[in-house]
Write an enzyme that holds these catalytic residues in place. Sequence first.
Site, mmCIF file in Angstrom:
data_model
loop_
_atom_site.group_PDB
_atom_site.id
_atom_site.type_symbol
_atom_site.label_atom_id
_atom_site.label_comp_id
_atom_site.label_asym_id
_atom_site.label_seq_id
_atom_site.Cartn_x
_atom_site.Cartn_y
_atom_site.Cartn_z
ATOM 1 N N ARG A 118 25.516 40.595 -54.098
ATOM 2 C CA ARG A 118 26.357 39.731 -54.960
ATOM 3 C C ARG A 118 26.456 38.296 -54.473
ATOM 4 N NH1 ARG A 118 29.744 44.319 -54.792
ATOM 5 N NH2 ARG A 118 29.288 45.688 -56.535
ATOM 6 N N LYS A 140 21.450 25.895 -60.320
ATOM 7 C CA LYS A 140 20.816 26.731 -61.353
ATOM 8 C C LYS A 140 19.653 27.464 -60.715
ATOM 9 C CE LYS A 140 21.801 24.490 -65.732
ATOM 10 N NZ LYS A 140 21.228 23.783 -66.895
ATOM 11 N N GLU A 182 11.470 13.653 -64.499
ATOM 12 C CA GLU A 182 12.902 13.957 -64.311
ATOM 13 C C GLU A 182 13.652 12.707 -63.858
ATOM 14 O OE1 GLU A 182 14.125 16.762 -65.294
ATOM 15 O OE2 GLU A 182 12.673 18.379 -64.987
ATOM 16 N N LYS A 224 22.858 13.354 -60.427
ATOM 17 C CA LYS A 224 22.964 14.804 -60.656
ATOM 18 C C LYS A 224 24.236 15.358 -60.010
ATOM 19 C CE LYS A 224 20.898 19.128 -61.307
ATOM 20 N NZ LYS A 224 19.733 19.940 -61.510
ATOM 21 N N GLU A 234 27.908 24.036 -67.038
ATOM 22 C CA GLU A 234 27.483 23.578 -68.359
ATOM 23 C C GLU A 234 28.422 24.071 -69.443
ATOM 24 O OE1 GLU A 234 23.167 23.411 -68.388
ATOM 25 O OE2 GLU A 234 23.211 23.618 -70.557
ATOM 26 N N ARG A 239 26.901 18.566 -68.380
ATOM 27 C CA ARG A 239 25.689 19.026 -67.707
ATOM 28 C C ARG A 239 24.548 19.261 -68.693
ATOM 29 N NH1 ARG A 239 24.780 22.935 -62.497
ATOM 30 N NH2 ARG A 239 22.533 22.605 -62.497
ATOM 31 N N ASN A 243 19.575 18.221 -69.781
ATOM 32 C CA ASN A 243 18.454 18.874 -70.457
ATOM 33 C C ASN A 243 17.757 17.957 -71.451
ATOM 34 O OD1 ASN A 243 18.531 21.532 -69.309
ATOM 35 N ND2 ASN A 243 20.531 21.721 -70.270
ATOM 36 N N HIS A 246 14.233 18.570 -72.393
ATOM 37 C CA HIS A 246 13.841 19.907 -71.939
ATOM 38 C C HIS A 246 13.698 20.920 -73.069
ATOM 39 C CE1 HIS A 246 14.574 18.184 -68.073
ATOM 40 N NE2 HIS A 246 14.298 19.315 -67.448
ATOM 41 N N HIS A 250 10.435 22.760 -72.982
ATOM 42 C CA HIS A 250 10.396 24.212 -72.742
ATOM 43 C C HIS A 250 9.630 24.924 -73.851
ATOM 44 C CE1 HIS A 250 14.184 24.555 -69.960
ATOM 45 N NE2 HIS A 250 13.134 24.074 -69.339
ATOM 46 N N HIS A 263 5.641 21.593 -65.636
ATOM 47 C CA HIS A 263 6.995 21.469 -66.196
ATOM 48 C C HIS A 263 7.358 19.993 -66.423
ATOM 49 C CE1 HIS A 263 11.240 22.094 -66.891
ATOM 50 N NE2 HIS A 263 11.514 21.235 -65.920
HETATM 51 P P1 NAD Z 1 6.184 23.786 -58.128
HETATM 52 O O1 NAD Z 1 7.267 24.410 -57.394
HETATM 53 O O2 NAD Z 1 5.197 24.650 -58.824
HETATM 54 O O3 NAD Z 1 5.425 22.795 -57.156
HETATM 55 C C1 NAD Z 1 4.339 22.056 -57.650
HETATM 56 C C2 NAD Z 1 3.072 22.253 -56.802
HETATM 57 O O4 NAD Z 1 3.173 21.473 -55.623
HETATM 58 C C3 NAD Z 1 2.827 23.657 -56.352
HETATM 59 O O5 NAD Z 1 1.451 23.910 -56.359
HETATM 60 C C4 NAD Z 1 3.361 23.648 -54.928
HETATM 61 O O6 NAD Z 1 2.779 24.636 -54.136
HETATM 62 C C5 NAD Z 1 2.933 22.285 -54.479
HETATM 63 N N1 NAD Z 1 3.712 21.670 -53.415
HETATM 64 C C6 NAD Z 1 5.046 21.720 -53.231
HETATM 65 N N2 NAD Z 1 5.397 20.882 -52.261
HETATM 66 C C7 NAD Z 1 4.291 20.316 -51.795
HETATM 67 C C8 NAD Z 1 4.016 19.354 -50.794
HETATM 68 N N3 NAD Z 1 5.005 18.738 -50.142
HETATM 69 N N4 NAD Z 1 2.727 19.018 -50.548
HETATM 70 C C9 NAD Z 1 1.719 19.583 -51.272
HETATM 71 N N5 NAD Z 1 1.920 20.470 -52.252
HETATM 72 C C10 NAD Z 1 3.188 20.820 -52.507
HETATM 73 O O7 NAD Z 1 6.756 22.803 -59.276
HETATM 74 P P2 NAD Z 1 8.005 21.811 -59.330
HETATM 75 O O8 NAD Z 1 7.601 20.764 -60.264
HETATM 76 O O9 NAD Z 1 8.519 21.464 -57.991
HETATM 77 O O10 NAD Z 1 9.141 22.709 -60.001
HETATM 78 C C11 NAD Z 1 9.018 23.191 -61.315
HETATM 79 C C12 NAD Z 1 10.007 24.329 -61.496
HETATM 80 O O11 NAD Z 1 11.335 23.844 -61.300
HETATM 81 C C13 NAD Z 1 9.974 24.940 -62.873
HETATM 82 O O12 NAD Z 1 9.955 26.328 -62.748
HETATM 83 C C14 NAD Z 1 11.271 24.503 -63.512
HETATM 84 O O13 NAD Z 1 11.762 25.415 -64.440
HETATM 85 C C15 NAD Z 1 12.158 24.393 -62.308
HETATM 86 N N6 NAD Z 1 13.307 23.494 -62.495
HETATM 87 C C16 NAD Z 1 14.524 23.967 -62.171
HETATM 88 C C17 NAD Z 1 15.627 23.144 -62.280
HETATM 89 C C18 NAD Z 1 16.969 23.645 -61.838
HETATM 90 O O14 NAD Z 1 17.968 22.962 -62.061
HETATM 91 N N7 NAD Z 1 17.044 24.772 -61.166
HETATM 92 C C19 NAD Z 1 15.491 21.829 -62.721
HETATM 93 C C20 NAD Z 1 14.204 21.373 -63.041
HETATM 94 C C21 NAD Z 1 13.110 22.218 -62.921
HETATM 95 N N1 GLY Z 2 17.967 20.580 -64.688
HETATM 96 C C1 GLY Z 2 19.101 20.856 -65.527
HETATM 97 C C2 GLY Z 2 20.324 21.201 -64.776
HETATM 98 O O1 GLY Z 2 20.319 21.296 -63.579
HETATM 99 O O2 GLY Z 2 21.358 21.418 -65.363
#
Ligand code: NAD
Ligand code: GLY
Length: 359
Positions: A118, A140, A182, A224, A234, A239, A243, A246, A250, A263
């Site tokens: 949990r 999130k 972003e 943020k 949200e 919040r 998006n 997005h 999405h 993304h």
């Molecule tokens: P990712 O995690 O796939 O990373 C992108 C690529 O870069 C991958 O191939 C990774 O292995 C590589 N990488 C990471 N760090 C590196 C480094 N320092 N040097 C070399 N390579 C490196 O993609 P991302 O863009 O970081 O994240 C996208 C994800 O985040 C999506 O799933 C999206 O839904 C999520 N997201 C979540 C939130 C949230 O609030 N939780 C907000 C925005 C996006």
């Molecule tokens: N990336 C959207 C949020 O964190 O709410």
Amino acid sequence: METLKVELGTRSYPILIGERLLAQPQVLRPLLPGRDFLIVSNTTVAPLYLAPLLEALPAHRHLEVLLPDGEVHKTLANAARVLDVLIANRFGRDATVIALGGGVVGDLAGFVAACYQRGIALVQVPTTLLAQVDSAVGGKTAVNHPGGKNLIGAFHQPVAVIADTATLATLPPRELRAGLAEVIKYGLLCDAAFFEWLEQHLPELLAGKAEALAYVVRRSCEIKAMIVGKDEREERGDRALLNLGHTFGHAVESATGYRKWLHGEAVGAGLVMAAAMSRELGLVSPEELVRIHTLIERAGLPTRDAGVAPGTALEHMRIDKKVLAGRLRLVLLRRIGNAFLTADYPEDALERTLQAYCG
Ligand code: NAD
Ligand code: GLY
């Protein structure tokens, strides 16, 4: 090094931003609570940054789970794999999950930390620009489902975020550009001066200049943290503004099985679609629409031609989490620096926007 704070009462936490933080065990150690550590990373990031992180860990038990790289692996099955490791090794409630990687690793590891017994402690160590400016902050967590992105998830705040901006030096250029989507989003939604700064300093960012990148990580995290502090779950509307772009993005991602665009690239095109629809409604000026389009294009992000039929995009939009009482809510722009959430728009304006930009 700069320290910001996400103000959430007893669940407040620091965001550390600085160059080469991972090489400073004395900085990291006080931020790593608990007895046992499970580091979740992937096969690309771990060879680059796992060793310095291990050096910083206190002398307790630690294990690692390395996931295959990519958005397609942000699944419930992989989250279950990580949970299996925690259970098989009898990790207790005083264990800490450390997410070392981009948003995919951060979201999945965060989801595991939210679910295990949990909820156990989570430390985010983001290594992409996108994760440092957005996904690692705010709690999130989620995994994808074939029916839609991030459909299975939980709110679970980390106990600390450690953004070592030196890790951005190894990031592939395409990933850096995806993170810029972003960053541009923050300027568009609430900070016109930041948007203007980005227009002026984009070449330094694209060239990976450390000082410019550190500035955008800090300013983005400030925005943020402020929004999450006001509306953690949200519920109030603040919040949801994060998006911006997005809901459109999405839809493209899930309609193309997460394989066509990153993304951040989908968000880039989504920002243009949100701005274009705002223009359809007589909100942003034609000049502002051009500025938005131009900045996203200069950042090397796609602005149209998702290769998705407009009707398919609409179907995917309708299962978005922002559907309330059967009506899809959208984040639109009054002008650069001023976004709002609305369910009150003519359906044909949305359809025209999708026809112009998806296809
Ligand atoms: P990712 O995690 O796939 O990373 C992108 C690529 O870069 C991958 O191939 C990774 O292995 C590589 N990488 C990471 N760090 C590196 C480094 N320092 N040097 C070399 N390579 C490196 O993609 P991302 O863009 O970081 O994240 C996208 C994800 O985040 C999506 O799933 C999206 O839904 C999520 N997201 C979540 C939130 C949230 O609030 N939780 C907000 C925005 C996006
Ligand atoms: N990336 C959207 C949020 O964190 O709410």
